[in-house]
Design a protein around this motif. Structure first.
Motif, PDB file in Angstrom:
ATOM      1  N   SER A  43     -71.302  31.521  22.204  1.00 19.50           N
ATOM      2  CA  SER A  43     -71.392  30.404  21.277  1.00 19.50           C
ATOM      3  C   SER A  43     -70.147  30.389  20.405  1.00 19.50           C
ATOM      4  O   SER A  43     -69.657  31.424  19.965  1.00 19.50           O
ATOM      5  N   VAL A  44     -69.638  29.196  20.225  1.00 24.41           N
ATOM      6  CA  VAL A  44     -68.487  28.938  19.364  1.00 24.41           C
ATOM      7  C   VAL A  44     -69.033  28.105  18.213  1.00 24.41           C
ATOM      8  O   VAL A  44     -69.535  26.995  18.444  1.00 24.41           O
ATOM      9  N   ASN A  45     -68.969  28.675  17.007  1.00 26.00           N
ATOM     10  CA  ASN A  45     -69.549  27.995  15.842  1.00 26.00           C
ATOM     11  C   ASN A  45     -70.990  27.559  16.119  1.00 26.00           C
ATOM     12  O   ASN A  45     -71.382  26.436  15.822  1.00 26.00           O
ATOM     13  N   ASP A  46     -71.745  28.445  16.759  1.00 24.39           N
ATOM     14  CA  ASP A  46     -73.177  28.261  17.048  1.00 24.39           C
ATOM     15  C   ASP A  46     -73.483  27.218  18.111  1.00 24.39           C
ATOM     16  O   ASP A  46     -74.630  26.804  18.265  1.00 24.39           O
ATOM     17  N   ARG A  47     -72.498  26.804  18.874  1.00 20.97           N
ATOM     18  CA  ARG A  47     -72.742  25.902  20.003  1.00 20.97           C
ATOM     19  C   ARG A  47     -72.377  26.645  21.289  1.00 20.97           C
ATOM     20  O   ARG A  47     -71.259  27.118  21.455  1.00 20.97           O
ATOM     21  N   THR A  48     -73.338  26.720  22.218  1.00 28.38           N
ATOM     22  CA  THR A  48     -73.187  27.533  23.421  1.00 28.38           C
ATOM     23  C   THR A  48     -72.455  26.789  24.531  1.00 28.38           C
ATOM     24  O   THR A  48     -72.654  25.595  24.722  1.00 28.38           O
ATOM     25  N   LEU A  49     -71.611  27.536  25.249  1.00 27.44           N
ATOM     26  CA  LEU A  49     -70.981  27.015  26.449  1.00 27.44           C
ATOM     27  C   LEU A  49     -70.715  28.164  27.404  1.00 27.44           C
ATOM     28  O   LEU A  49     -70.760  29.326  27.030  1.00 27.44           O
ATOM     29  N   THR A  50     -70.459  27.828  28.660  1.00 26.84           N
ATOM     30  CA  THR A  50     -70.223  28.830  29.695  1.00 26.84           C
ATOM     31  C   THR A  50     -68.720  28.999  29.895  1.00 26.84           C
ATOM     32  O   THR A  50     -68.009  28.043  30.159  1.00 26.84           O
ATOM     33  N   PHE A  51     -68.265  30.238  29.769  1.00 20.79           N
ATOM     34  CA  PHE A  51     -66.860  30.597  29.954  1.00 20.79           C
ATOM     35  C   PHE A  51     -66.651  31.242  31.315  1.00 20.79           C
ATOM     36  O   PHE A  51     -67.507  32.005  31.787  1.00 20.79           O
TER      37      PHE A  51
END
Length: 143
Positions: A43-51
């Motif tokens: 999560s980046v600034n509490d927003r999740t994404l797949t790296f």
């Protein structure tokens, strides 16, 4: 690799795979996907994404649209050499990056319009013990 960059009208791959990960005693365990890559959810600034875990990338790289959506602003314009040629990007700071049991603050990153898959690079990985064996990548703190 191609001899020339991708055509402007080419469609970008939105995601190369899904993250298969688990936590065990403070260790983040990633499963290698059928395409040979490792992915992790963060999560980046509490927003999740797949790296995509990319040991060949010097740092965290984010798509411009995502960065703007979590209020990460560009600082300095840069040019980067990629497999498809030179691309324009900018430097940025990720205030909060959380993955598995780990949380980092003020992480340097690169933001690019030409990037569809976020990259998880060495500026973060080098802070941890990273082991790869039998289709698993284990990320843990250095003791």
């Amino acid at each position: 690799y191609q001899e020339s960059p991708c055509k402007q009208d080419a469609q970008a791959i939105v995601s190369w795979g899904a993250a298969e990960m688990q936590q065990l005693d403070g260790v983040l365990i990633l499963k290698q996907r059928g395409n040979g890559h490792y992915f992790l959810e963060a999560s980046v600034n509490d927003r999740t994404l797949t790296f995509l875990v990319d040991t060949g990338a010097s740092g965290i790289s984010l798509p411009m649209s995502f960065a703007l959506s979590v209020k990460i602003n560009c600082r300095n314009k840069i040019y980067m050499q990629t497999a498809n040629g030179v691309v324009e990007a900018c430097t940025a700071i990720v205030p909060k990056l959380k993955f598995g049991p780990f949380t980092l603050t003020d992480v340097p990153a690169v933001v690019s319009n030409n990037l569809s898959q976020p990259l998880f690079g060495m500026n973060v990985l080098q802070q941890f013990k990273v082991e790869q064996n039998n289709g698993e990548m284990r990320i843990s703190t250095r003791n």
